[in-house]
Design a protein around this motif. Structure first.
Motif, PDB file in Angstrom:
ATOM      1  N   PHE A   1       0.750   3.638   0.866  1.00  6.94           N
ATOM      2  CA  PHE A   1       0.679   2.471   0.760  1.00  6.94           C
ATOM      3  C   PHE A   1       0.683   2.153  -0.899  1.00  6.94           C
ATOM      4  CE2 PHE A   1      -1.586  -1.185  -0.571  1.00  6.94           C
ATOM      5  CZ  PHE A   1      -1.558  -2.065   0.257  1.00  6.94           C
ATOM      6  N   ILE A   2       1.169   3.078  -1.537  1.00  9.10           N
ATOM      7  CA  ILE A   2       0.661   2.861  -2.854  1.00  9.10           C
ATOM      8  C   ILE A   2       2.894   2.879  -3.112  1.00  9.10           C
ATOM      9  CG2 ILE A   2       0.950   3.502  -5.382  1.00  9.10           C
ATOM     10  CD1 ILE A   2      -2.384   4.363  -4.419  1.00  9.10           C
TER      11      ILE A   2
ATOM     12  N   GLY B   1      -3.573   7.598   7.954  1.00 13.31           N
ATOM     13  CA  GLY B   1      -5.101   7.771   7.166  1.00 13.31           C
ATOM     14  C   GLY B   1      -6.022   7.470   8.727  1.00 13.31           C
TER      15      GLY B   1
ATOM     16  N   LYS C   1      -2.712   7.246   1.309  1.00  8.58           N
ATOM     17  CA  LYS C   1      -3.221   6.705  -0.082  1.00  8.58           C
ATOM     18  C   LYS C   1      -0.767   6.508  -0.408  1.00  8.58           C
ATOM     19  CE  LYS C   1      -3.533   8.157  -3.421  1.00  8.58           C
ATOM     20  NZ  LYS C   1      -4.117   9.527  -4.070  1.00  8.58           N
TER      21      LYS C   1
ATOM     22  N   ALA D   1      -5.479  11.205   4.624  1.00  3.79           N
ATOM     23  CA  ALA D   1      -5.944  10.257   3.030  1.00  3.79           C
ATOM     24  C   ALA D   1      -4.837   9.954   2.262  1.00  3.79           C
ATOM     25  CB  ALA D   1      -7.465  10.255   2.706  1.00  3.79           C
ATOM     26  N   ALA D   2      -4.724  11.157   2.042  1.00  2.15           N
ATOM     27  CA  ALA D   2      -3.712  11.457   0.838  1.00  2.15           C
ATOM     28  C   ALA D   2      -2.267  10.852   1.357  1.00  2.15           C
ATOM     29  CB  ALA D   2      -3.186  13.041   0.761  1.00  2.15           C
TER      30      ALA D   2
ATOM     31  N   TYR E   1      -0.631   1.536   6.789  1.00  2.00           N
ATOM     32  CA  TYR E   1      -2.026   2.549   5.479  1.00  2.00           C
ATOM     33  C   TYR E   1      -3.296   2.829   6.689  1.00  2.00           C
ATOM     34  CZ  TYR E   1      -6.059   2.981   2.485  1.00  2.00           C
ATOM     35  OH  TYR E   1      -6.991   3.366   2.326  1.00  2.00           O
ATOM     36  N   LEU E   2      -3.608   2.228   7.708  1.00  2.00           N
ATOM     37  CA  LEU E   2      -4.302   2.512   8.506  1.00  2.00           C
ATOM     38  C   LEU E   2      -4.295   3.723   9.370  1.00  2.00           C
ATOM     39  CD1 LEU E   2      -5.972  -0.768   9.108  1.00  2.00           C
ATOM     40  CD2 LEU E   2      -7.042   0.423   7.727  1.00  2.00           C
TER      41      LEU E   2
END
Lengths: 101, 650, 494, 176, 515
Positions: B173-174, B157, B170, B166-167, B153-154
Motif C-alpha cells: 500500500f505505502i 493481507g 502494508k 501483514a508487512a 492491500y486487503l
C-alpha cells in the motif's frame, strides 16, 4: 522665619517616625513611631496654616482632628496589642509571624 | 450493449454487497456461485461490448454530475462510464481472467475460515478494476485506481495473522501510495491547466487522439495565478513543453507505483504473501497492468513529451532486465513468477515508451493470459505440495499432468517461443524498440528475454521434471482448478494470433479511430533472433538443471558476486530501508523528541516560570509586617522620585 | 459672631446625609441596646443592623437621581458618584452582616460586630460623599479603625490578633502617608475643601507642581496600601487569612470600594487636570497589580489566600479604566470609565462575598481553609459547590456571569481609549487566573471528599446570602442592561 | 544670622525646638531603657507643641501638650511596662545590620526628596505671614469647628466611640 | 422550523437541567434521557439540513433577540449585543456534525459507570455549547458558547480522563482559555473597526445608512463588508489576532502540545466530542471571521497560512509515526489534517474553501470513528499502546474491520469522505501554492505510513494482547460504527450531499477574497 524650616522639620520627623516604625522591634515603639509621623503631618498643617498663600485656621483645625484621631488609633492599637500579648506573651513585632506564605 | 456498460462493474459490486451483508453465514458454494455468476455475466456483457465497439465504434461518455464546487463545467465533477476500444479490450481481459480465477479459487480456498470474505474482497476488486477501466475522467479513474490498491492491500493481507503477510500488505500500500501521490499531483495540475478531468476534453475529441491539444494549451489557464508569492512557482511562465513533461512524469510515477516498475518495484514480490489466486488476478493479470493501461489512456500526453516517453521506455527496459535477472536465482516459485511479472510489465512500459501503443496493449493481453496461467498453475502446485520452495519439488509431471501441461504452455508463451502467445507480443515490442532506433533498449529487452526463458524453465525443470523430493501424495485439485488452467492454457497457446504481423486484428480494433502511436512493421530477422534467444534461455536452464547434478550450484559459485546480488534482489530493499525508511523513522523519532522535550518543554517551562513567579510572590509575603513596610517605603521612594521627576523638580 | 450666620438645621443635614445618619445613628442605637440586652437576646442586634442598612439603602435609593445637594461650604456633596458607591457599600455591608449571622461557627464573632460594622460603613459612606480633606480623612480613619477592630475581633485567636496588628501597623503608616500628602495639598491649595483647592490650583500647578506631585505620590502610596495595589499589597493575604471570614469579605469589598471612591474623588477633582502627565503611573500600577495578584495565587493552597491574591488582581482590573481614559479629552470617556468601575464593583461585590460565604461554611465544616477542604464538595453539598462554581467562574470572567461583563466593560474602555496593551494584559492575566480558579473547581467536582462524607448543612441565612450573591452574579451576567443603563444615565459629579 | 535667618527670638526658639525634637527622636530610636524612652517621647511631643506655639497655633499647642505629651506618652509608658516581656527579646540588637541600613536608605531617599522639593519651591512671602492671628486662635477654631467642620466633628465623635468601644471589646479579659 | 436553531441549543440545556433534578442512582433513566436530549436536536439539525435553501446567500433560520446595549462603547456609539443564530453553507454541515457526533458520543457514554449523572450533564452542556458555537450569528453569542465548551470539556477531561487528566485538563484550559481571550479581543476589534469605518464612510456618501450603533451581528457585518472595506492595515492586524487564536485553538504547530495530552488523557466519549466537533471551531473561526470579514488580511497573510499549514501537515505526520499511543497518534494525525485545511484556506479558492469544510466534516466523522474503535478495543484489551496490541482481527473482526475503514478513510481513500476533501483542498492549494502544496502531499504518504503501520501492529500479525478471548462489538457499539461508516462512505460516494449546501457560500467567500 519662613515656611521651609518647618516643612523640613516635618519631613525629618516623618522620616524618623517611618524609620522607627520599620525597624523597632517593640510593637509599642512602632506605634509611637507612627504617631511621630502623624505629628510631622501636623507640623506641616500648622505651618501651612500660618504661612500659606492665604493663611487660615483650617490647618489648625485639621491638626486638632488629627490629634483626636491619632489618640483613638493609639487606643485601638494598644488594645489589639494587649490582646496579642495575652495570647502570644510577646510584644516583639517579629513574633507577629504566624501567617505568612 | 454499450448502454449496459455500467452493469459490468456493478454486478461484482452487487455480489460484494450480498456477501458483505450475509457475513459469515453464507456457505462456500453459495458465495462462490454468486461471485462466479456475477463475473460471468460481466464477461458476457464485455464480449457484447467488444462486439459493439468493433461494429459501431466507441460511444460518447455517459456522465452524471457528482460534485459541484464552482460554476460551469469546470466547476462540476462528473462520474459515468465510457467505452472506447481500449476500454472494451480491458473489460474483456479483466472479466475473463477474473472469472477464471474466481472459479479456481473455489477449490484453492476451500475450507478457509473466511472463504466468503475472500470472495467479498475479490468482488470488490473486480468492481474497482472494471470501474477503473470504464472511467471517463481522470478523477474517477484515480478513485478506482486507489480502490484497487486497497483491495490489493486487503487481499495481500488476507492471512493477516502471518506477520509477513501483514508487512507485505502494508508495504504494497505505502509503496504504491508514493506513486499515487505523483499521479494525484499530475491530475490536479492537468485539471488546473485544462479545466477538466475528462479524457475526451483533455486530449481533444476522441476521434483525433493524436492531435496534441496539450501543446496548444499554452499559456496555461491558471485560475489563481495572480497571487504571486515567494513560494509560488509561476507555471504560467513555463514553456508548455516543460509543463507537459512534468505532468506526464507525475502521471508516470503513478504508473510506476502500480505496475511495480523500478524503483518502486519492491512491493510486488512481497505481495506474493497473499493467496495465489490473488497473485494471479491482481498481481499478474489486471491491477499491475493498470499502470500500463494508464499510460495507454494518457498516451497523447506522453506522445507530446519526448522526454517523458524516453523516461518511460528506459524505466521499462531497465525494469525488464533487472527483474528478470533477479528471477534467475529465487527459490520461491511465486517470487520467480512475481519478478517475471515485474519484468514483463517493464516490457509493456518499454513498448509504450517507444510509442508502440498497440504492442504494449497486446503484450498486456497475452501476458494477462499466460501469467495468470503460470500463477494458477503454481497455485495448483502449492495447493498440492503445501510448499513454495522450488528445491522441495520435482517430478510433478506424473502427479499433476494437467498442471504440468498448462504450465509448460505458459512457460513457452513467456519465453517467447513461437507460436505461443508471448512470442508475438514480445517480438512486437522488441521490433518496435529496434525499428524506432532504441538499440540499447532493444539489446536490454533481448537479454531480458534470454533471462526470462532461463528462469521460467528453471522453475519448470525443478518442479515438474526429475523426482519428487517431498513425502506427500500430490494430486490435481479438481475441475474447479483444472478448468481455468486449461482455458488459460489454450489462450496462452493461441492468444497471440489476435495480432500477428499478418493479421493485426487487435491493432485494427484499437486504432479504429485512427492510428495511435507507432506500429512496427514485421521484421523476420528480429523475429528469428528473439525466438532463438528464447530457446537459448531454455537450453541454459536445461543444461544447468537437467544435465548434471550440482551444475547449477557450481555455476552459481562461479558467478560469485553476481549470483549473490541477484539472489538478494540487488539489495534494493535493504538500500531503501537504509536511505529512506530508517531516516524517516529516525527523523520521526527526533521530531517526537523535539515535540516532547523542546516544544512542549518550552511550554512547560513557560508554565514553570509563571508558577515560579507565583512562588516568588508567595515567599515575598514573609509574614513580617515591617518587611511589608520596608517594601512600601521603597515603593514610596520610587514613587516620590517618579512624581517629582514628572513635576520637574529633578 | 459675625460669620456665624449659617445655622445648621437638622433638615439640612438630613437632606444631605440621611443614609449616613441612619447608619451611624443606628450604630449608636444598637450599641446602647446591646449593652442592656441579656446575652440570650444579643443575637437580635445584627438583625437591627440589617434593618438600619435596609432603611439607609431605601433612603438612598429614593433620593438617587435627585439634584445634587451640597452641604455647608461645601464639605459634603450628594452626587451620583457618591450615591452609587454608597449603594455598593450598603449592599455589600448587608450581605456581610447576613454572612456574619450565618457564620455561627465555634469561634463566633462577638455581637459587637454589628455596630462596629455599621460605624465602618458610616465611614465608608462619608468617604464616598466627602469633598473636604478633613471629611475624607476622618471618614477614612473611621473606616480603618473600625476595620482594625473587626479584624482582631476573634479575641481568642492568635491569628485574628495578629491580623489586626498587621493591618493596624501597615494601615496607620498608610494613613500617615495619606495625611502627610494631604497636608501639602492643603498648604498649596489654601483650603481643605476640594472644590476650593481645585479652583485655587488652576494657577497653582505652575508654581507648586513639585509640591503637588509630592502630595500625589504620598496619597497614591497610602491609597495603594489600603486597596492593596502591588507592591503595597503584601499585607493583604496575611490579614485576610487572619480576619474572621465575614470581615475578610468586608475588607475585600467595602473597604476597597470606599478607598477607591476616595481615590477617584481626589484624583479626578484635584490631580485630574494633569492626568496626562502622571496617568501612566496608574497604568503601570494596574499592570503589575494584575500580574502579581494573579501569579501570586498560583501556588497557594489556602483558599482564603487564593481569594486574597485574586482580590489583589481584581484591584488591577478596577484601576485599569481609570488608567485607560487618561489621555482622552472627552468627558464622556471619563463617565464611561467610572461606570465600568462601578459595574465591576457590583460584580466584584457579588462574586467575592459569595465566594467568601461558601468558603466560610466549608472551612467551618472541615476546620480548614485548605483547598483540600473543598475536595468532593459537590457530593457533600451540591448547592454550595454549584454556587461556588458560579462565583469562581464569574471571577475567572466566563460569560453569563457578572465578572465577564465587568471585564468586558473594562476592556471596552481600554479599547475605546486606544490602550490596547492594557486590554491585552487584562485578558492575559485572566487566562492565568483560570489556573487557580479551576483548581478550586477541580477540587470540588473531580476529587472525592477525604474523610467523612457528611453533608455540609447550610443555615437558611447562609443560603440566603449565597443565593443573593448568586442571583446578583447571574443577573448582571445575563441581563446587565438595567444596571448599565442606570450607570450610563448618572451625572456622576453633578 | 543663624543659618541664613535673622536672629530673632523666634528663630532661636525654632532651632532649639528642632534640636530637641530631632535629638529626642533619634534617642527614641536607639534607647532601651523605658524611662529614657518616655523622656525622649515627651521631648518629641513637647517640642512639637512648642513649634505649634511658635507658629501661632496656641490652642493646638496646648492640645498637643495635653493629649500627646500627657495622655499618650503616659499610656505608652504604661503599656511598655505592662507588656514587658520576660523573654528579653528587647536585649537583642535591633535596627542594626542590613535591615537598618536598607531601611535608612529608603527613608533617606524619601526625606531627601521632600527636602529637595521644599527647597526648590518658591514659596510666597505673604505680608501677613508672621502674625496672621491677632488674637488667640481659640475663637477662630471654635468658629470653624462649629460651622465649617460640624459634620467632621460629629464624625470624630463616632470615631472616638468606635475606638473606645472597640478597644474595650478587644482588650477586655474573657469574662467566662 | 424558523427557530430550529434555538431548539438545538435549548433542548440539550433543558435536558441537562432535567437530569440534574434526577437522582444519581437512576442511571438507566439518565442515560435514556441524555440520549434523547442529544438525539432530538440531531433530528432537528438533520431536518434543517434537508430543508436548507441551497442557493440563498443570506443566513438561514435566523433568530435574534437584543441582549443588551452598551452606551458610548466607542466614539459615542452604542454597542448592541444580540443573542442571535443563523447558519449558512459553512456552519450548517458543522451543526449537523455536532449533532451526529454528540449523539454517538452519548451512545458511547453508556460504558461510563462513574458519576453517570454528572457525565451526562456535562456532555449535554458541551453539546449545547458546540451547537451554539456553530449556529451563532452574533460574535458575542458565539463567544459565550465558545467559553461554555471550554468549561464543560474541562470537566469532562478532568473527571473522566486518564492517568494525567488533571495535567491535561489544565493544559487544555489554559491554551484554549488564552485562545478565547485573544479571540474576544479580535472580535471586539473587528466590531470597532467596522464601526469606525462605517462612521467615516457615512460621512461621505458611500454608506448612506450607516448604523448608528456598533454591531457584533455577523449578517450585519457581512452586509457592511460588502459596502465598505476596512483599511488594509487594520485588516492585517485583526487577521493576525484571529490567526493567533486559531493557531492555538486548532493546535497548530507550535501551539499544539496540548492536543495530544488532552486526547491521551480523555475518555473515549469525550475524545469523540473533542476530536469530532470541538476541534473544528478554530478553522471555522478562520473561515467565518478571517476569510469572510477580513478578505484583505487573508490575502496578505495567505502565504503565512500556507506555510504554517504545511509545517503542521509534515510535523504532525512525522510525530505521528513515532507515536506509541493510539490516541496520541490520532491527535497528531488530526493536527496534520488540519494543516491541510489551513493550506486550503490560504489558497483563497472556492474549491479550497469548499474542501476545507469537507475536511472539517470528514475529519470530524473519521476522528470520532477512530476514537470510537480504538476506545472499543481498549475496553477489551485495556491498552492503547500500539506495541502491546496485535492480531485483533482474530478476536474482534468487526471492530478491527471498522478501525481499518477509519484508518483508510483518514489516509484519504477514495469512496470515503477523506478523499474528496483532500482532493478539493489540494486543487485549491496547487492553484495558489504549487510548490508548497507539493511538499504538503508528502503528508499523504506519511499518513499512509503511520496509520497502516499502526494498523499492522494492532489488528494484523500474531495475537499479542494479554486477553485473547474478547467479545466483538455489541449492539450498542454497532450503531456508531455503522452510522459513521455510512456517512463517511455517503460523502465519499455522493459528495454533493454536502457540496450542495457548501458550495454557494464557499463561492461567495472566495469571490470576496478574490479567488
Amino acid at each position: 522665619m519662613a515656611l521651609q524650616p518647618f516643612l523640613a522639620l516635618g519631613a525629618i520627623l516623618f522620616g524618623i517616625g517611618l524609620y522607627g516604625a520599620l525597624t523597632k522591634r517593640n510593637l509599642i515603639i512602632v506605634l509611637i513611631s507612627v504617631e511621630m509621623m502623624l505629628n510631622a503631618a501636623n507640623i506641616n498643617l500648622v505651618a501651612f496654616s500660618h504661612f500659606a498663600v492665604t493663611p487660615n485656621v483650617d490647618g489648625q483645625v485639621y491638626a486638632l482632628f488629627n490629634i483626636a484621631i491619632a489618640a483613638a488609633e493609639v487606643a485601638v492599637g494598644l488594645a489589639i496589642l494587649l490582646s496579642f500579648f495575652r495570647i502570644r506573651n510577646s510584644s516583639d513585632v517579629r513574633d507577629v509571624n504566624l501567617m505568612k506564605w | 450493449m454499450i448502454g449496459l456498460t455500467w452493469l459490468v462493474p456493478v454486478l461484482p459490486l452487487a455480489a460484494y454487497i450480498i456477501l458483505l451483508a450475509s457475513g459469515r453465514r453464507m456457505g462456500e458454494a453459495v458465495a462462490a456461485g454468486i461471485s462466479v455468476t456475477a463475473v460471468f455475466v460481466s464477461f458476457l456483457l464485455s464480449i457484447g461490448i467488444v462486439g459493439d465497439v468493433a461494429a459501431h465504434g466507441p460511444a460518447a461518455p455517459t456522465v452524471y454530475p457528482w460534485l459541484q464546487f464552482g460554476s460551469g463545467s469546470a466547476g462540476t465533477i462528473t462520474v459515468g462510464y465510457q467505452v472506447t476500444s481500449l476500454n472494451a479490450l480491458m473489460l474483456l481481459v479483466v472479466s475473463l481472467v477474473s472469472m477464471l480465477v474466481f472459479l479456481f479459487s473455489r477449490s484453492y480456498m476451500r475450507g478457509d475460515d473466511r472463504f466468503s470474505r475472500f470472495y467479498q474482497y475479490l468482488n470488490l476488486f473486480v468492481f474497482s478494476m472494471l470501474g477503473l477501466v470504464v472511467s471517463p475522467n481522470l478523477l474517477q479513474f484515480y478513485i478506482f485506481w486507489e480502490l484497487v490498491g486497497v483491495c490489493s492491500y486487503l487481499l495481500v493481507g488476507f492471512w493477516y495473522f502471518k506477520p509477513e503477510a501483514a508487512a507485505a500488505a502494508k508495504k504494497a500500500f505505502i509503496v504504491t501510495r508514493i506513486g499515487d501521490v505523483g499521479l494525484f499531483i499530475g491530475i490536479i495540475l492537468l485539471y488546473l491547466s485544462r479545466g477538466t478531468f475528462d479524457f475526451n476534453t483533455l486530449f481533444g475529441a476522441a476521434s483525433a487522439p493524436s492531435g496534441m491539444m496539450i501543446h496548444a494549451a499554452a499559456p496555461l489557464a491558471y485560475a489563481g495565478a495572480k497571487f504571486f508569492s515567494l513560494w509560488y512557482i509561476p507555471f504560467a511562465g513555463w514553456h508548455a513543453g516543460a509543463f507537459v513533461t512534468l505532468v506526464a512524469l507525475l502521471v508516470f510515477i503513478g504508473a510506476i507505483g502500480k505496475s511495480a516498475q523500478f524503483p518502486l518495484h519492491v512491493w510486488l514480490p512481497d505481495a506474493m504473501e497473499g493467496p495465489t489466486p490473488v497473485s494471479a488476478l491482481i498481481h499478474a493479470a489486471t491491477m499491475v497492468a493498470a499502470g500500463v493501461y494508464l499510460v495507454a489512456r494518457m498516451f497523447p500526453l506522453f506522445e507530446a513529451s519526448a522526454t517523458a516517453s524516453e523516461t518511460v521506455a528506459v524505466i521499462g527496459g531497465f525494469t525488464a532486465i533487472l527483474a528478470a535477472s533477479i528471477g534467475l536465482t529465487q527459490r520461491d516459485i511465486k517470487r520467480v513468477i512475481a519478478y517475471s511479472t515485474v519484468s514483463q510489465l517493464g516490457y509493456m512500459m518499454l513498448a509504450m515508451g517507444v510509442g508502440a501503443y498497440v504492442s504494449g496493449m497486446f503484450h498486456l493481453v497475452t501476458h494477462a493470459f499466460f501469467k495468470a496461467l503460470l500463477f494458477l498453475a503454481a497455485g495448483s502446485v502449492i495447493h498440492a505440495l503445501d510448499t513454495q520452495d522450488l528445491f522441495e519439488m520435482g517430478g510433478l509431471r506424473k502427479y499433476l499432468p494437467v498442471t504440468h501441461a498448462t504450465f509448460l504452455a505458459g512457460a513457452l508463451a513467456l519465453s517467447g517461443i513461437p507460436p505461443f502467445a508471448g512470442f508475438w507480443s514480445k517480438d512486437d515490442i522488441l521490433t518496435a524498440a529496434f525499428t524506432s532506433g532504441h538499440y540499447v533498449l532493444y539489446a536490454m529487452g533481448l537479454i531480458a528475454a534470454f533471462f526470462t526463458a532461463a528462469y521460467i524453465f528453471r522453475v519448470y525443470f525443478l518442479t515438474f521434471s526429475g523426482v519428487y523430493k517431498g513425502d506427500r501424495h500430490p494430486h490435481e485439485g479438481g475441475p474447479a482448478m483444472t478448468i481455468p488452467l486449461i482455458a488459460l492454457g489454450v489462450l496462452a497457446t493461441i492468444g497471440g494470433f489476435i495480432n500477428t504481423p499478418f493479421a493485426p486484428i487487435l491493432g485494427n480494433f484499437l486504432q479504429d479511430q485512427g492510428p495511435i502511436g507507432f506500429n512496427p512493421p514485421a521484421n523476420w530477422a528480429l523475429m528469428a533472433v528473439s525466438a532463438l534467444v528464447g530457446l537459448g534461455g531454455i537450453w541454459l536452464a536445461y543444461t544447468l538443471y537437467r544435465t548434471e547434478e550440482g551444475r547449477a550450484e557450481r555455476f552459481a559459485q562461479r558467478a560469485g558476486g553476481l549470483y549473490t546480488l541477484s539472489f538478494n534482489k540487488f539489495y534494493v530493499d535493504e538500500l531503501y530501508s537504509l536511505i529512506i525508511v530508517l531516516p524517516v523513522m529516525k527523523i520521526a523519532g527526533i521530531f517526537q523528541f523535539l515535540d516532547r522535550w523542546i516544544i512542549d518543554g518550552i511550554v512547560r517551562l513557560a508554565g514553570e516560570i509563571g508558577y515560579t513567579g507565583g512562588v516568588g510572590v508567595k515567599y515575598s509575603s514573609t509574614g513580617q509586617v515591617q518587611t511589608y513596610g520596608l517594601v512600601t517605603v521603597f515603593g514610596l521612594a520610587v514613587m516620590v522620585l517618579i512624581v517629582i521627576g514628572i513635576g520637574g523638580v529633578i | 459672631m459675625a460669620n456665624a450666620l449659617q445655622f445648621l438645621t437638622f433638615s439640612d443635614v438630613w437632606r444631605s446625609m440621611g443614609p449616613e445618619i441612619i447608619v451611624i445613628g443606628g450604630a449608636f442605637l444598637i450599641m446602647l441596646v446591646e449593652l442592656f440586652l441579656p446575652a440570650s437576646l444579643k443575637r437580635v442586634s445584627p438583625w437591627l443592623a440589617v434593618l438600619a442598612l435596609v432603611a439607609s439603602a431605601t433612603v438612598l435609593v429614593i433620593r438617587l437621581g435627585a439634584a445634587v445637594t451640597t452641604y455647608s461650604t461645601p464639605a459634603y456633596i450628594v452626587d451620583d458618584f457618591g450615591s452609587i458607591f454608597k449603594l455598593i457599600i450598603l449592599i455589600a455591608t448587608l450581605l456581610v452582616i447576613l454572612l456574619a449571622i450565618a457564620d455561627r461557627s465555634a469561634e463566633s464573632l462577638p455581637y459587637e460586630y454589628s455596630y462596629l460594622v455599621l460605624f465602618a460603613t458610616g465611614g465608608a459612606m462619608v468617604i464616598s460623599s466627602g469633598v473636604d480633606l478633613v471629611t475624607l480623612y476622618v471618614g477614612l480613619e473611621l473606616l480603618s479603625i473600625a476595620s482594625y477592630i473587626l479584624v482582631a475581633l476573634y479575641r481568642k485567636s492568635a491569628r485574628s490578633a495578629e491580623g489586626g496588628l498587621k493591618y493596624l501597623i501597615i494601615g496607620s503608616i498608610a494613613s500617615a502617608c495619606i495625611l502627610y500628602g494631604l497636608s501639602f495639598l492643603y498648604g498649596v491649595g489654601g483650603s481643605t475643601n476640594l472644590g476650593q483647592i481645585g479652583v485655587n490650583l488652576q494657577s497653582g500647578w505652575t508654581n507648586y507642581s513639585g509640591i503637588l506631585y509630592l502630595s500625589l505620590g504620598f496619597v497614591l502610596v497610602g491609597i495603594g496600601v489600603k486597596v492593596s495595589v502591588v507592591p503595597f499589597h503584601l499585607w493583604t493575604p496575611d490579614v485576610y487569612e487572619g480576619a474572621p471570614t465575614p470581615v475578610t469579605a468586608y475588607l475585600a469589598v467595602v473597604s476597597k470600594a470606599a478607598v477607591l471612591a476616595f481615590f477617584l474623588r481626589v484624583f479626578v477633582w484635584i490631580y485630574g487636570q494633569k492626568f496626562g502627565q502622571w496617568g501612566d503611573i496608574i497604568a503601570w500600577l494596574s499592570v503589575i497589580t494584575m500580574i502579581v495578584g494573579n501569579i501570586g495565587a498560583l501556588p497557594q493552597r489556602n483558599v482564603k489566600r487564593i481569594l486574597a491574591y485574586s482580590s489583589v488582581g481584581q484591584v488591577g482590573y478596577l484601576l485599569l479604566p481609570f488608567a485607560a481614559v487618561g489621555s482622552s479629552t472627552l468627558l464622556n470617556d471619563m463617565w464611561q470609565a467610572l461606570s465600568s468601575i462601578a459595574f465591576y464593583l457590583f460584580a466584584y461585590m457579588f462574586m467575592t462575598i459569595g465566594a467568601f460565604a461558601v468558603l466560610a461554611k466549608v472551612a467551618e465544616a472541615r476546620a480548614s481553609e485548605d483547598i483540600d477542604a473543598f475536595a468532593g464538595l459537590y457530593r457533600r453539598s451540591p448547592f454550595l459547590a454549584g454556587m461556588m462554581a458560579l462565583f469562581l467562574l464569574s471571577l475567572a470572567g466566563l460569560p453569563l456571569t457578572a465578572g465577564f461583563f465587568g471585564k468586558f466593560m473594562i476592556f471596552l474602555v481600554a479599547f475605546n481609549a486606544g490602550q490596547y496593551w492594557l486590554g491585552v494584559i487584562l485578558f492575559a492575566t485572566s487566562a492565568i487566573a483560570f489556573y487557580y480558579y479551576f483548581g478550586i473547581l477541580r477540587a470540588m467536582f473531580t476529587r472525592e471528599p477525604a474523610g467523612d462524607q457528611e453533608r455540609v448543612r447550610s443555615s437558611p441565612t447562609l443560603v440566603v446570602v449565597v443565593a443573593l450573591c448568586a442571583l446578583g452574579t447571574l443577573a448582571l451576567g445575563i441581563a446587565p442592561s438595567p444596571l448599565m443603563d442606570v450607570l450610563n444615565g448618572l451625572h456622576w459629579f453633578g | 544670622m543663624l543659618f541664613g535667618f535673622p536672629i530673632t527670638g523666634e528663630t532661636v526658639a525654632y532651632f532649639v525646638l528642632a534640636l530637641i525634637i530631632i535629638t529626642s527622636g533619634v534617642f527614641l530610636m536607639t534607647l532601651r531603657n523605658v524611662m529614657h524612652m518616655a523622656l525622649a517621647l515627651g521631648g518629641v511631643f513637647l517640642g512639637v507643641a512648642g513649634i505649634f506655639i511658635i507658629l501661632g497655633a496656641d490652642f493646638v499647642g496646648i492640645v498637643q501638650v495635653m493629649i500627646y505629651a500627657g495622655a499618650i506618652t503616659i499610656l505608652m509608658v504604661f503599656s511598655l511596662m505592662l507588656t514587658h516581656s520576660r523573654r528579653k527579646t528587647d536585649e537583642e540588637p535591633e535596627a542594626g545590620g542590613l535591615r537598618g541600613t536598607v531601611t535608612f536608605i529608603g527613608v533617606a531617599v524619601v526625606v531627601g526628596a521632600i527636602l529637595l522639593v521644599v527647597r526648590k519651591t518658591s514659596w510666597p512671602v505673604s505680608p501677613t505671614a508672621l502674625q496672621p492671628f491677632h488674637q488667640s486662635t481659640v475663637l477662630l477654631i471654635a468658629d470653624a469647628l462649629f460651622h465649617t467642620y460640624t459634620i467632621q466633628f460629629e464624625l470624630v465623635s463616632a470615631l472616638l466611640t468606635t475606638a473606645l468601644v472597640g478597644a474595650v471589646i478587644i482588650a477586655r479579659k474573657e469574662e467566662q | 422550523m424558523a427557530d430550529v436553531l434555538l431548539l438545538l441549543i435549548l433542548i440539550p440545556a433543558l435536558t441537562a437541567l432535567l437530569i440534574m433534578a434526577l437522582s444519581p442512582k437512576a442511571e438507566g433513566m439518565i442515560r435514556a434521557i441524555g440520549l434523547l436530549g442529544s438525539l432530538v436536536p440531531t433530528a432537528f439539525a438533520i431536518a434543517a439540513y434537508a430543508a436548507f435553501h441551497h442557493g440563498a446567500t443570506a443566513l438561514q433560520y435566523p433568530f435574534s433577540v437584543r441582549w443588551l446595549a452598551v452606551a458610548n462603547a466607542f466614539n459615542m456609539l452604542t454597542l448592541h449585543i444580540q443573542f442571535a443564530f443563523g447558519v449558512d453553507g459553512i456552519s450548517m454541515p458543522l451543526v449537523v456534525l455536532v449533532g451526529i457526533v454528540s449523539t454517538l458520543s452519548f451512545l458511547r457514554s453508556f460504558t461510563v459507570t462513574e458519576r453517570v449523572k454528572s457525565h451526562y450533564v456535562w456532555m449535554l452542556f458541551l453539546t449545547m455549547g458546540l451547537y451554539g458555537v456553530f449556529a451563532a450569528s452574533d460574535l458575542f453569542t458565539f463567544f459565550f458558547f465558545l467559553e461554555s465548551t471550554l468549561v464543560s470539556s474541562y470537566f469532562l477531561i478532568s473527571i473522566w480522563g486518564g492517568e494525567r487528566r488533571h495535567y491535561a485538563a489544565t493544559k487544555f484550559l489554559i491554551y484554549r482559555g488564552v485562545a478565547s481571550v485573544v479571540l474576544l479581543a479580535g472580535l471586539i476589534g473587528l466590531a470597532y473597526s467596522f464601526a469606525a469605518q462605517a462612521q467615516t464612510a457615512s460621512a461621505s456618501v458611500v454608506l448612506p445608512n450607516a448604523p448608528n450603533f456598533l454591531t457584533l451581528s455577523i449578517p450585519q457585518l457581512i452586509a457592511e463588508v460588502q459596502l465598505i472595506q476596512l483599511p488594509a492595515a487594520a485588516q492585517n492586524v485583526l487577521f493576525l489576532v484571529f490567526l493567533l487564536a486559531v493557531l492555538i485553538e486548532e493546535a497548530f504547530v507550535p501551539f499544539h502540545t496540548w492536543l495530544p495530552d488532552t486526547h491521551e488523557n480523555s475518555d473515549t466519549g469525550t475524545n469523540m466530542m473533542i476530536g469530532g466537533a470541538l476541534m473544528k471551531i478554530g478553522l471555522y473561526v478562520l473561515l467565518r471571521f478571517g476569510a469572510e470579514l477580513l478578505p484583505l488580511g487573508l490575502q496578505h497573510y495567505a502565504t503565512l497560512l500556507a506555510v504554517l499549514g504545511v509545517i503542521s501537515i509534515l510535523y504532525g505526520a512525522l510525530v505521528a509515526i513515532a507515536s506509541r499511543d493510539w490516541r496520541r497518534l490520532i491527535a497528531f494525525s488530526s493536527i496534520s489534517h488540519m494543516g491541510l485545511v489551513l493550506l486550503a484556506i490560504g489558497s483563497m479558492q472556492a474549491i479550497g474553501i469548499q474542501g476545507a469544510v469537507f475536511m472539517l466534516v470528514s475529519s470530524g466523522l473519521l476522528t470520532a470513528l477512530l476514537f470510537f474503535t480504538v476506545g472499543a478495543q481498549a475496553d477489551r484489551t485495556r491498552t492503547f499502546t500500539i506495541g502491546d496490541l496485535g492480531g485483533l482481527s482474530k478476536s474482534l473482526p468487526v471492530i478491527s474491520g471498522v478501525m481499518l475503514v477509519a484508518a483508510l478513510g483518514s489516509v484519504g481513500l477514495p469512496g470515503m469522505s477523506g478523499f474528496i476533501s483532500e482532493f478539493s483542498l489540494f486543487v485549491g492549494g496547487f492553484t495558489t501554492f504549487p510548490a508548497l502544496s507539493a511538499v504538503g502531499t508528502l503528508g499523504m504518504i506519511l499518513a499512509a505510513l503511520y496509520l497502516l503501520y499502526a494498523m499492522q501492529r494492532t489488528t494484523f500479525g500474531p495475537v499479542q494482547t494479554l486477553v485473547t478471548e474478547m467479545p466483538d462489538a455489541s449492539a450498542v457499539e454497532y450503531v456508531p460504527m455503522v452510522v459513521l461508516v455510512f456517512l463517511v462512505v455517503l460523502i465519499g460516494v455522493y459528495p454533493d450531499v454536502l457540496g450542495n449546501v457548501v458550495h454557494g457560500t464557499a463561492q461567495a467567500i472566495a469571490a470576496r477574497i478574490g479567488g
